[in-house]
Design an enzyme around this catalytic site. Structure first.
Site, PDB file in Angstrom:
ATOM      1  N   LYS A   1       0.835  -1.525  -0.509  1.00 37.93           N
ATOM      2  CA  LYS A   1      -0.011  -0.240  -0.400  1.00 37.93           C
ATOM      3  C   LYS A   1       0.993   1.570  -0.010  1.00 37.93           C
ATOM      4  CE  LYS A   1      -1.764  -1.720   4.071  1.00 37.93           C
ATOM      5  NZ  LYS A   1      -1.388  -2.925   3.520  1.00 37.93           N
TER       6      LYS A   1
ATOM      7  N   HIS B   1       4.930   0.325   6.609  1.00 37.85           N
ATOM      8  CA  HIS B   1       4.305   0.890   5.049  1.00 37.85           C
ATOM      9  C   HIS B   1       5.795   1.556   4.478  1.00 37.85           C
ATOM     10  CE1 HIS B   1      -0.301   2.163   5.549  1.00 37.85           C
ATOM     11  NE2 HIS B   1      -0.062   0.361   5.844  1.00 37.85           N
TER      12      HIS B   1
HETATM   13  P1  GDP Z   1       2.238  -2.416   3.015  1.00 37.51           P
HETATM   14  O1  GDP Z   1       2.367  -2.084   4.355  1.00 37.51           O
HETATM   15  O2  GDP Z   1       1.013  -2.538   2.143  1.00 37.51           O
HETATM   16  O3  GDP Z   1       3.069  -0.860   2.246  1.00 37.51           O
HETATM   17  O4  GDP Z   1       3.748  -2.907   2.526  1.00 37.51           O
HETATM   18  P2  GDP Z   1       4.680  -3.079   3.496  1.00 37.51           P
HETATM   19  O5  GDP Z   1       5.672  -2.042   3.041  1.00 37.51           O
HETATM   20  O6  GDP Z   1       5.082  -3.823   5.082  1.00 37.51           O
HETATM   21  O7  GDP Z   1       5.337  -4.773   2.666  1.00 37.51           O
HETATM   22  C1  GDP Z   1       5.586  -4.943   1.119  1.00 37.51           C
HETATM   23  C2  GDP Z   1       7.360  -4.735   0.509  1.00 37.51           C
HETATM   24  O8  GDP Z   1       7.359  -5.195  -0.407  1.00 37.51           O
HETATM   25  C3  GDP Z   1       8.016  -3.696   0.491  1.00 37.51           C
HETATM   26  O9  GDP Z   1       9.555  -4.205   1.818  1.00 37.51           O
HETATM   27  C4  GDP Z   1       8.053  -2.897  -0.149  1.00 37.51           C
HETATM   28  O10 GDP Z   1       9.122  -2.420  -1.015  1.00 37.51           O
HETATM   29  C5  GDP Z   1       7.417  -3.688  -1.564  1.00 37.51           C
HETATM   30  N1  GDP Z   1       7.189  -3.999  -2.707  1.00 37.51           N
HETATM   31  C6  GDP Z   1       5.739  -3.240  -2.855  1.00 37.51           C
HETATM   32  N2  GDP Z   1       5.749  -3.020  -4.274  1.00 37.51           N
HETATM   33  C7  GDP Z   1       6.149  -3.881  -4.806  1.00 37.51           C
HETATM   34  C8  GDP Z   1       6.463  -4.418  -5.861  1.00 37.51           C
HETATM   35  O11 GDP Z   1       5.909  -4.255  -7.197  1.00 37.51           O
HETATM   36  N3  GDP Z   1       7.746  -5.776  -6.502  1.00 37.51           N
HETATM   37  C9  GDP Z   1       8.121  -5.681  -5.391  1.00 37.51           C
HETATM   38  N4  GDP Z   1       9.544  -6.565  -5.511  1.00 37.51           N
HETATM   39  N5  GDP Z   1       8.312  -5.233  -4.351  1.00 37.51           N
HETATM   40  C10 GDP Z   1       7.122  -4.563  -3.530  1.00 37.51           C
HETATM   41  P1  IMO Z   2       0.125  -2.668   7.420  1.00 43.28           P
HETATM   42  O1  IMO Z   2      -0.507  -1.921   7.414  1.00 43.28           O
HETATM   43  C1  IMO Z   2       0.219  -7.235   8.434  1.00 43.28           C
HETATM   44  C2  IMO Z   2      -1.020  -8.382  12.253  1.00 43.28           C
HETATM   45  C3  IMO Z   2      -0.140  -8.960  13.500  1.00 43.28           C
HETATM   46  C4  IMO Z   2      -1.177  -9.720  14.355  1.00 43.28           C
HETATM   47  C5  IMO Z   2      -2.622  -9.328  14.247  1.00 43.28           C
HETATM   48  C6  IMO Z   2      -2.824  -7.476  15.387  1.00 43.28           C
HETATM   49  O2  IMO Z   2       1.757  -2.859   7.146  1.00 43.28           O
HETATM   50  O3  IMO Z   2      -0.218  -4.026   5.762  1.00 43.28           O
HETATM   51  P2  IMO Z   2      -2.021  -5.854  16.589  1.00 43.28           P
HETATM   52  O4  IMO Z   2      -0.112  -5.701  16.589  1.00 43.28           O
HETATM   53  O5  IMO Z   2      -2.658  -5.022  15.140  1.00 43.28           O
HETATM   54  O6  IMO Z   2      -2.509  -6.599  17.624  1.00 43.28           O
HETATM   55  O7  IMO Z   2      -1.951  -7.427  15.339  1.00 43.28           O
HETATM   56  O8  IMO Z   2      -2.417  -8.173  12.794  1.00 43.28           O
HETATM   57  N1  IMO Z   2      -0.737  -6.905  11.818  1.00 43.28           N
HETATM   58  C7  IMO Z   2      -0.216  -6.747  10.590  1.00 43.28           C
HETATM   59  N2  IMO Z   2       0.020  -7.607   8.999  1.00 43.28           N
HETATM   60  N3  IMO Z   2       0.041  -5.561   7.774  1.00 43.28           N
HETATM   61  C8  IMO Z   2       0.296  -5.086   9.496  1.00 43.28           C
HETATM   62  O9  IMO Z   2       0.024  -3.641   8.494  1.00 43.28           O
HETATM   63  C9  IMO Z   2      -0.432  -5.283  10.467  1.00 43.28           C
HETATM   64  N4  IMO Z   2      -0.214  -4.276  11.707  1.00 43.28           N
HETATM   65  C10 IMO Z   2      -0.913  -6.197  12.005  1.00 43.28           C
HETATM   66  O10 IMO Z   2       0.644  -9.442  12.233  1.00 43.28           O
HETATM   67  O11 IMO Z   2      -1.481 -10.955  12.842  1.00 43.28           O
HETATM   68 MG    MG Z   3       3.372  -3.118   6.214  1.00 42.11          MG
END
Ligand code: GDP
Ligand code: IMO
Ligand code: MG
Length: 432
Positions: A19, A44
């Site tokens: 996201k 994020h």
């Molecule tokens: P979010 O919580 O939904 O914002 O996602 P996170 O940042 O926790 O995890 C997504 C991971 O995937 C991060 O390390 C990003 O840099 C990476 N990412 C996002 N889009 C892409 C993509 O299209 N390809 C690859 N290889 N990595 C991506």
């Molecule tokens: P983003 O925004 C993935 C998961 C935790 C656990 C459950 C409850 O980066 O996508 P909490 O600490 O919220 O009470 O944990 O929810 N969890 C997530 N998993 N991405 C997240 O956020 C999360 N935020 C909480 O791992 O299973």
């Molecule tokens: Mg995340």
């Protein structure tokens, strides 16, 4: 009040769909970016010019110099965590200005974090696998009406009196096994951090009115969802969920805006599925392929660094996510991670006690026992690196994308081909 220029970005799975990267793309043309749920359990990631930013409470739009960044009422605030994050962002070269926080946002206090760990320990093998950020206990106190709000810190006496009352209540109701942190320490550190945030120019205000004024003025507003649909407190895989409203409806209750103010809802789908923490996961891959995908996709928690579980795309869960959120379009990320796999699978339905199920079960007892029914599709060998045009994508990537579109009856308009900001193909600008 309808506004043609509001976009909501929602995780369609169990969080970490990418996201942050989609928000970063869309915020380059946004005027306001709003976080409306969760707290610093979110992580994020945005990668720009080789620099990695990991946002927990700050809206991912903070990178874009022109946006107004809002942390709305539905978000719970750990003030110390926020200050640390701002300092880290400043070290990373970001200028933190135009940051507005709701005066009605509940505070995450140090005892919430201790309680989160305490409950997890007591749950034993029934633990949820939380991020240990105090999220559950802080929202619980909010709903039981025993919490403090960011706005309480404006008046030291009011804050002291309220904290005192809550301390006496906690002492009377909590197990004697649990040690509350010293009152003076909590009181002083909260005030101290609050003052530092004020010095940094953070504005504490009625964010619902702020957002309303911008909607009325026809500004482009981006709502940044945290977590994902299947972690929603009402519609996720309870109890293995977070404690906030992660779905598109969460925008109304978290930001304080009416439903007709929402225009488009973009569902972010990772090209496969990941889940961090405990709970049922019908499409989970349990052989060595999981390790290959985890390494290639770097599936380790942004907040906790825990290895994420990985699985195939699950159409039962995604159709449910589409229905609950009303996705008007989709973004798909991490297709590049699947390069080199000969065969890919979709879970198209579940089998439960010999019966075929194609609706996501609301009962965890059933979901836990569901066997996946899969459909195979050919993979692609080519790396997607440096592909900037849709027509240059391997034929099987396009087939994979079209299969998802057909299943969800929704167009994919954004395709991620790598982690960096420019590794993306935009088929249709959602702002248009
Ligand atoms: P979010 O919580 O939904 O914002 O996602 P996170 O940042 O926790 O995890 C997504 C991971 O995937 C991060 O390390 C990003 O840099 C990476 N990412 C996002 N889009 C892409 C993509 O299209 N390809 C690859 N290889 N990595 C991506
Ligand atoms: P983003 O925004 C993935 C998961 C935790 C656990 C459950 C409850 O980066 O996508 P909490 O600490 O919220 O009470 O944990 O929810 N969890 C997530 N998993 N991405 C997240 O956020 C999360 N935020 C909480 O791992 O299973
Ligand atoms: Mg995340």
């Amino acid at each position: 009040m309808p506004n043609e220029k509001t976009l909501v970005v929602i995780g369609a799975q169990w969080g970490d769909e990418g996201k942050g990267k989609i928000i970063d793309l869309l915020s380059q043309n946004a005027e306001v970016v709003v976080r409306f749920n969760g707290g610093n359990n979110a992580g994020h990631t945005v990668i720009v010019d080789g620099k990695t930013y990991r946002f927990r409470l700050l809206p991912s739009g903070i990178i874009s110099p022109k946006t107004l960044n809002v942390i709305a009422t539905g978000v719970i605030i750990n003030l110390n965590g926020l200050l640390e994050e701002i300092e880290e962002a400043e070290k990373n070269g970001l200028l933190i200005k135009n940051l507005y926080i709701s005066d009605r946002s509940p505070l995450v206090l140090p005892y919430h974090i201790l309680l989160d760990k305490f409950y997890e320990e007591k749950r034993g093998n029934k633990k949820i696998g939380t991020t240990a950020r105090g999220i559950g206990p802080a929202y619980t106190d909010h709903f039981s009406r025993d919490t403090l709000h960011v706005g309480d810190l404006f008046d030291k006496e009011v804050f002291k009196e309220k904290l005192n009352y809550i301390y006496s209540l906690k002492k009377a109701t909590l197990s004697s096994d649990f040690q509350l942190p010293p009152f003076e320490e909590v009181y002083n550190s909260q005030l101290n951090t609050f003052e530092k945030l004020m010095e940094k120019g953070v504005t504490i205000t009625d964010t619902s009115k702020l957002i309303y004024d911008h909607i009325k003025a026809g500004k482009k507003i981006l709502f940044e969802g945290a977590q994902g649909t299947l972690l929603d407190i009402n519609f996720g895989t309870y109890p293995f969920v977070t404690s906030s409203f992660t779905i598109s409806g969460g925008v109304c209750v978290g930001a304080g805006i009416p439903p007709q103010s929402i225009n488009k809802v973009i569902g972010v789908i990772k090209a496969y599925t990941s889940r961090v923490g405990e709970g049922p996961f019908p499409s989970e891959i349990k052989d060595e392929l999981a390790e290959i995908i985890r390494e290639k996709g770097q599936e380790y928690g942004t907040v906790t660094r825990r290895p994420r579980r990985v699985g195939w795309l699950d159409f039962v869960a995604l159709r449910y996510a589409k229905r609950i959120n009303g996705f008007t379009e989709l973004a798909i990320t991490k297709l590049d991670v699947l390069s080199g796999l000969e065969k890919l699978k979709f879970v198209v339905a579940y089998k439960y006690k010999g019966r075929i199920i194609d609706e996501f079960p609301s009962s965890l007892n059933i979901l836990e026992k569901c066997e996946p029914i899969t459909e195979e599709i050919s993979g692609w060998k080519q790396s997607l690196k440096n592909i900037k045009n849709y027509n240059d994508l391997p034929e099987n990537v396009i087939k994979y994308k079209e299969r998802i579109e057909k299943e969800l009856e929704t167009k994919i308009t954004i395709i991620g081909t790598g982690p960096a900001r420019d590794e993306i193909i935009l088929l249709k600008d959602p702002w248009e």
